[in-house]
Design a protein around this motif. Sequence first.
Motif, PDB file in Angstrom:
ATOM      1  N   PHE A 125       3.949   5.840  -2.721  1.00  0.00           N
ATOM      2  CA  PHE A 125       5.173   6.458  -3.238  1.00  0.00           C
ATOM      3  C   PHE A 125       5.153   6.508  -4.767  1.00  0.00           C
ATOM      4  CE2 PHE A 125       7.435   5.289   0.868  1.00  0.00           C
ATOM      5  CZ  PHE A 125       7.629   6.610   1.252  1.00  0.00           C
ATOM      6  N   LEU A 126       4.693   5.428  -5.394  1.00  0.00           N
ATOM      7  CA  LEU A 126       4.669   5.399  -6.858  1.00  0.00           C
ATOM      8  C   LEU A 126       3.656   6.383  -7.432  1.00  0.00           C
ATOM      9  CD1 LEU A 126       5.119   1.632  -7.826  1.00  0.00           C
ATOM     10  CD2 LEU A 126       6.817   3.455  -7.675  1.00  0.00           C
ATOM     11  N   SER A 157      10.667  12.697  -8.265  1.00  0.00           N
ATOM     12  CA  SER A 157      10.082  11.520  -8.909  1.00  0.00           C
ATOM     13  C   SER A 157      10.987  10.303  -8.746  1.00  0.00           C
ATOM     14  CB  SER A 157       9.845  11.809 -10.393  1.00  0.00           C
ATOM     15  OG  SER A 157       9.257  10.698 -11.034  1.00  0.00           O
ATOM     16  N   ILE A 158      12.282  10.493  -8.940  1.00  0.00           N
ATOM     17  CA  ILE A 158      13.242   9.389  -8.835  1.00  0.00           C
ATOM     18  C   ILE A 158      13.332   8.867  -7.403  1.00  0.00           C
ATOM     19  CG2 ILE A 158      15.696   8.789  -9.001  1.00  0.00           C
ATOM     20  CD1 ILE A 158      15.840  10.744 -11.388  1.00  0.00           C
ATOM     21  N   VAL A 159      13.418   9.786  -6.441  1.00  0.00           N
ATOM     22  CA  VAL A 159      13.549   9.379  -5.031  1.00  0.00           C
ATOM     23  C   VAL A 159      12.311   8.631  -4.554  1.00  0.00           C
ATOM     24  CG1 VAL A 159      13.694  10.221  -2.658  1.00  0.00           C
ATOM     25  CG2 VAL A 159      15.177  11.194  -4.416  1.00  0.00           C
ATOM     26  N   SER A 160      11.130   9.179  -4.830  1.00  0.00           N
ATOM     27  CA  SER A 160       9.898   8.504  -4.399  1.00  0.00           C
ATOM     28  C   SER A 160       9.740   7.173  -5.121  1.00  0.00           C
ATOM     29  CB  SER A 160       8.680   9.404  -4.654  1.00  0.00           C
ATOM     30  OG  SER A 160       8.554   9.721  -6.027  1.00  0.00           O
ATOM     31  N   LEU A 196      12.044   4.656  -3.376  1.00  0.00           N
ATOM     32  CA  LEU A 196      11.459   4.244  -2.094  1.00  0.00           C
ATOM     33  C   LEU A 196      10.309   3.264  -2.319  1.00  0.00           C
ATOM     34  CD1 LEU A 196      11.399   7.697  -0.224  1.00  0.00           C
ATOM     35  CD2 LEU A 196      12.952   5.775   0.183  1.00  0.00           C
ATOM     36  N   GLY A 197       9.487   3.554  -3.330  1.00  0.00           N
ATOM     37  CA  GLY A 197       8.376   2.662  -3.641  1.00  0.00           C
ATOM     38  C   GLY A 197       8.858   1.290  -4.077  1.00  0.00           C
ATOM     39  N   LEU A 245       0.825  -1.211   0.000  1.00  0.00           N
ATOM     40  CA  LEU A 245       0.000   0.000   0.000  1.00  0.00           C
ATOM     41  C   LEU A 245       0.863   1.266   0.000  1.00  0.00           C
ATOM     42  CD1 LEU A 245      -2.207  -2.149   0.976  1.00  0.00           C
ATOM     43  CD2 LEU A 245      -3.283  -0.210   2.100  1.00  0.00           C
ATOM     44  N   ILE A 246       1.848   1.305   0.911  1.00  0.00           N
ATOM     45  CA  ILE A 246       2.706   2.495   0.985  1.00  0.00           C
ATOM     46  C   ILE A 246       3.594   2.580  -0.257  1.00  0.00           C
ATOM     47  CG2 ILE A 246       4.414   3.733   2.348  1.00  0.00           C
ATOM     48  CD1 ILE A 246       1.619   3.478   3.598  1.00  0.00           C
TER      49      ILE A 246
END
Length: 269
Positions: A44-45, A82-85, A88-89, A39-40
Amino acid sequence: MTSRRLDLIRLDYAFAVLIPCLLPIFINNLKIIPHLDILIGFLFLSITGSTLNDALDRRNPREKETIERTKDFQWKELAALSIVSGCLGIFLFIRTITENLINAIFFALIIGFVIFYCLKKEIPILNQFLLATSHIIFPYLMIKADAGLLNSFPTVGEIFFLLALLIFGICGETVHEIIDSDAISSYSLKNQQKIVLITAVISIVCSLVAGLLLNEPVVYAVMVIPIGVIYAFRKPTKSSPGVKDIGIIMGNLVMLLLLVLIIQKNYQE
């Protein structure tokens, strides 16, 4: 300042990928905690998709709303976010894609569909299908696979429910594009209205059949928004941005409803 940052990551759109994850958890009486990383991860995505989409859209002078919302940020800053999130996703998906090969395939398809959509947004109908499939069908199936429930063929009721979700996703994205004057706006107002009404009616019919076969009243909640869409598009006129805003609020309310019902079920067990 805080509002500007929240507007940039567009968390109000997160319901679009979280509801499809919550629905199989509720319908199959699953615990939410074992699937929380998925879900998380999708949360992030969704930030990745939104910021990537904004970075591409702001180059188009017709995208006035995007340009205004991101005017204080440079392209490279949006790309970095965008790249960082996204990283993380992806990290949060490692568990499920290593434990379930099918989820690795679903995940790769989601990424591929979203990238293709961002690059080829000007193609009507196709882009709505790609976005609905990547945001609704694949997340739904990933949760089921993570719970070990994809070993058997889905029931007829569940097939109708997935169809209702898919068609409604196409309907919702069509409305979004009409208001934002995106690709679908190349069609006449009458044809735009026909697409919205046909998809909304099909979604409602599929929801009715699914609700009866699954014997699950919450399935009927899917019908609420399409009914509102039919009313809003009862005439072939140009819709105001308020229609999209109300749709987003309703989507978040449905997400809240599912969260409450799931937490209640998990606590009672």
